[in-house]
Scaffold this motif. Sequence first.
Motif, mmCIF file in Angstrom:
data_model
loop_
_atom_site.group_PDB
_atom_site.id
_atom_site.type_symbol
_atom_site.label_atom_id
_atom_site.label_comp_id
_atom_site.label_asym_id
_atom_site.label_seq_id
_atom_site.Cartn_x
_atom_site.Cartn_y
_atom_site.Cartn_z
ATOM 1 N N GLY A 126 0.784 -1.230 0.000
ATOM 2 C CA GLY A 126 0.000 0.000 0.000
ATOM 3 C C GLY A 126 0.815 1.279 0.000
ATOM 4 O O GLY A 126 0.241 2.370 0.065
ATOM 5 N N GLU A 127 2.123 1.165 -0.094
ATOM 6 C CA GLU A 127 2.975 2.355 -0.058
ATOM 7 C C GLU A 127 2.634 3.311 -1.200
ATOM 8 O O GLU A 127 2.487 2.909 -2.341
ATOM 9 C CB GLU A 127 4.446 1.953 -0.180
ATOM 10 N N GLY A 128 2.503 4.564 -0.855
ATOM 11 C CA GLY A 128 2.238 5.563 -1.885
ATOM 12 C C GLY A 128 0.783 5.631 -2.302
ATOM 13 O O GLY A 128 0.449 6.317 -3.258
ATOM 14 N N VAL A 129 -0.087 4.915 -1.595
ATOM 15 C CA VAL A 129 -1.523 4.975 -1.886
ATOM 16 C C VAL A 129 -2.224 5.566 -0.666
ATOM 17 O O VAL A 129 -1.896 5.196 0.467
ATOM 18 C CB VAL A 129 -2.091 3.574 -2.187
ATOM 19 N N ARG A 132 -7.562 6.416 1.954
ATOM 20 C CA ARG A 132 -8.907 6.439 1.383
ATOM 21 C C ARG A 132 -9.023 5.538 0.150
ATOM 22 O O ARG A 132 -9.979 4.790 -0.014
ATOM 23 C CB ARG A 132 -9.236 7.872 1.001
ATOM 24 N N ASP A 133 -8.006 5.604 -0.716
ATOM 25 C CA ASP A 133 -8.024 4.765 -1.911
ATOM 26 C C ASP A 133 -7.870 3.285 -1.563
ATOM 27 O O ASP A 133 -8.465 2.414 -2.208
ATOM 28 C CB ASP A 133 -6.927 5.199 -2.887
ATOM 29 N N LEU A 134 -7.099 3.018 -0.528
ATOM 30 C CA LEU A 134 -6.962 1.627 -0.097
ATOM 31 C C LEU A 134 -8.300 1.093 0.396
ATOM 32 O O LEU A 134 -8.683 -0.047 0.104
ATOM 33 C CB LEU A 134 -5.904 1.508 1.013
ATOM 34 N N LEU B 17 -5.611 -6.567 2.500
ATOM 35 C CA LEU B 17 -5.650 -6.482 1.036
ATOM 36 C C LEU B 17 -5.165 -7.772 0.401
ATOM 37 O O LEU B 17 -5.735 -8.225 -0.596
ATOM 38 C CB LEU B 17 -4.777 -5.311 0.567
ATOM 39 N N THR B 136 -10.422 3.689 -9.448
ATOM 40 C CA THR B 136 -9.538 3.733 -8.278
ATOM 41 C C THR B 136 -8.971 2.348 -7.996
ATOM 42 O O THR B 136 -7.769 2.180 -7.778
ATOM 43 C CB THR B 136 -10.305 4.242 -7.045
ATOM 44 N N ARG B 139 -6.334 1.332 -10.460
ATOM 45 C CA ARG B 139 -5.096 2.071 -10.227
ATOM 46 C C ARG B 139 -4.355 1.536 -9.001
ATOM 47 O O ARG B 139 -3.136 1.339 -9.030
ATOM 48 C CB ARG B 139 -5.427 3.563 -10.052
ATOM 49 N N VAL B 140 -5.094 1.268 -7.934
ATOM 50 C CA VAL B 140 -4.459 0.770 -6.712
ATOM 51 C C VAL B 140 -3.888 -0.623 -6.938
ATOM 52 O O VAL B 140 -2.783 -0.941 -6.475
ATOM 53 C CB VAL B 140 -5.455 0.777 -5.535
ATOM 54 N N LYS B 143 -0.635 -0.267 -8.737
ATOM 55 C CA LYS B 143 0.388 0.274 -7.845
ATOM 56 C C LYS B 143 0.877 -0.801 -6.870
ATOM 57 O O LYS B 143 2.079 -0.947 -6.638
ATOM 58 C CB LYS B 143 -0.209 1.466 -7.079
ATOM 59 N N MET B 144 -0.050 -1.566 -6.325
ATOM 60 C CA MET B 144 0.345 -2.609 -5.376
ATOM 61 C C MET B 144 1.191 -3.669 -6.072
ATOM 62 O O MET B 144 2.191 -4.144 -5.511
ATOM 63 C CB MET B 144 -0.900 -3.251 -4.739
ATOM 64 N N ASN B 147 4.625 -2.227 -6.415
ATOM 65 C CA ASN B 147 5.291 -2.180 -5.105
ATOM 66 C C ASN B 147 5.800 -3.562 -4.709
ATOM 67 O O ASN B 147 6.920 -3.714 -4.234
ATOM 68 C CB ASN B 147 4.313 -1.699 -4.023
#
Lengths: 161, 161
Positions: A126-129, A132-134, B17, B136, B139-140, B143-144, B147
Motif C-alpha cells: 500500500g505504499e504511496g496509496v 482512502r483509496d486503499l 488487502l 480507483t 489504479r491501486v 500500484k500494489m 510495489n
Amino acid sequence: MTDLPDIADELPPDRSLGFQVRRCHRAFDRVLNAQLAREGLASGFWYFLRALWQENGATQKRLAQLNNVTEPTAVAMLRAMDGLGLIERVRNAEDRRKVNVFLTPRGEALRGALTPHARRINAVAGEGVSARDLETCLRVLKKMSDNLAAEAARLADAPLR
Amino acid sequence: MTDLPDIADELPPDRSLGFQVRRCHRAFDRVLNAQLAREGLASGFWYFLRALWQENGATQKRLAQLNNVTEPTAVAMLRAMDGLGLIERVRNAEDRRKVNVFLTPRGEALRGALTPHARRINAVAGEGVSARDLETCLRVLKKMSDNLAAEAARLADAPLR
DNA sequence: CGATCAGACTTAGATAGCTAAGTATTTTAT
DNA sequence: ATAAAATACTTAGCTATCTAAGTCTGATCG
C-alpha cells in the motif's frame, strides 16, 4: 466503425480488472512465499494458520470456507500441517462425520513470528496509496468477489445455455 | 493492554488487502473457467491467446512477461496449445535461441467467441460499483503489483537477512 | 424401522503455477 | 580468437488448486 471501438474490443490488460487482480494476486503470493520460506514454511500454510489463530478447533469444512478453498484442498493442506506437528485433527465425538482441528503449541508459536510478515507485506503493497483509496479498493474487491460468486452459482445452476 | 490492540494484531481477513486480492482472484478464475469449459478450453489458454491477438509472432519469453508467468509455465501452456493446433512455434532464423509463436486460423477464430465472455465477466464483477471506484481499484491494484514486484526483487537480492 | 437423502471428509486425477538446474546460442571481454 | 557471461528455451520435480466420485455418518420420511 471508427478505430476506437476496435481498441475497446481488445479489452487491453491495463483496463481489465480480471487481469489486474490476477497480476496483483501473483505479486502478493510471491512475496508471501519468499517470506515464509525464511521460516521454513510453504505459503499454503499461512491461510490455515491464520484461520486457526482466530478459530481454534474449527472443522475442516469451516476452515475451507474461511479460506475460500475447496474441501480437498483443505484436506491436503491440513494433512501436511499435521505431519509437521503444527496441528492436530480430532474426530468429533458427537457427530463423527466432523473433524475438529486444533493448533499444537508449535502451531500456536508461529503466530508471533508470522503475523509481522503479513502486516509488513500489506504495508509494502500500500505504499504511496492514500488510506482512502486503499479503503475503496478493499471495498470494491469484496463487492466483485461477491458478484462473481453469485455468477458462478448461476452458471452452475444452468447446466446448458 | 486493552483488548483493542489484540484485535488489530490479528489482521482480520476483512481488513487484509492480500486476503481480499486472493479471494477476488479465485472468484474471477472460477467464472472464467466455467465460461471457457463451455468452449472446450482450459482457462490457462485464455491469457496466452489474448496476448497473441495483440502481438502475434511474439517470442515465448515475451509472452511469459505479458502474462506475468514464468517461462516454464509459458512453455508448458504453449506446448499444449500447439498440440491442439491453436498456435505454431517457429524457431527464429536470425537468433536461433528464440521461438516465435503464431496463431493458427483456429486460434485466431477463437477471438470472436472468447472476447465477449471476458467483457461480460468484467461487467458482472463491477456491477453496483461506480465507474470512479472501479478506476480507483484498477489504479491501486497496479500500484500494489508494482510495489510488491519491487519488494520481491529486493528480497531476492538480499539472500540472508 | 428401514430406505433414502444429506453432510463431512477423503481419494484420485487433472491443471497451472513455481524454482532450480540444464542445453543451445549469441554476445562480450580479454 | 577464444573464454566467459548472458540469453532463450527446456526439463524435472514440487505446490496448491480444482472437479468428480467414493465412504462413512447422521437426518428424514413413509
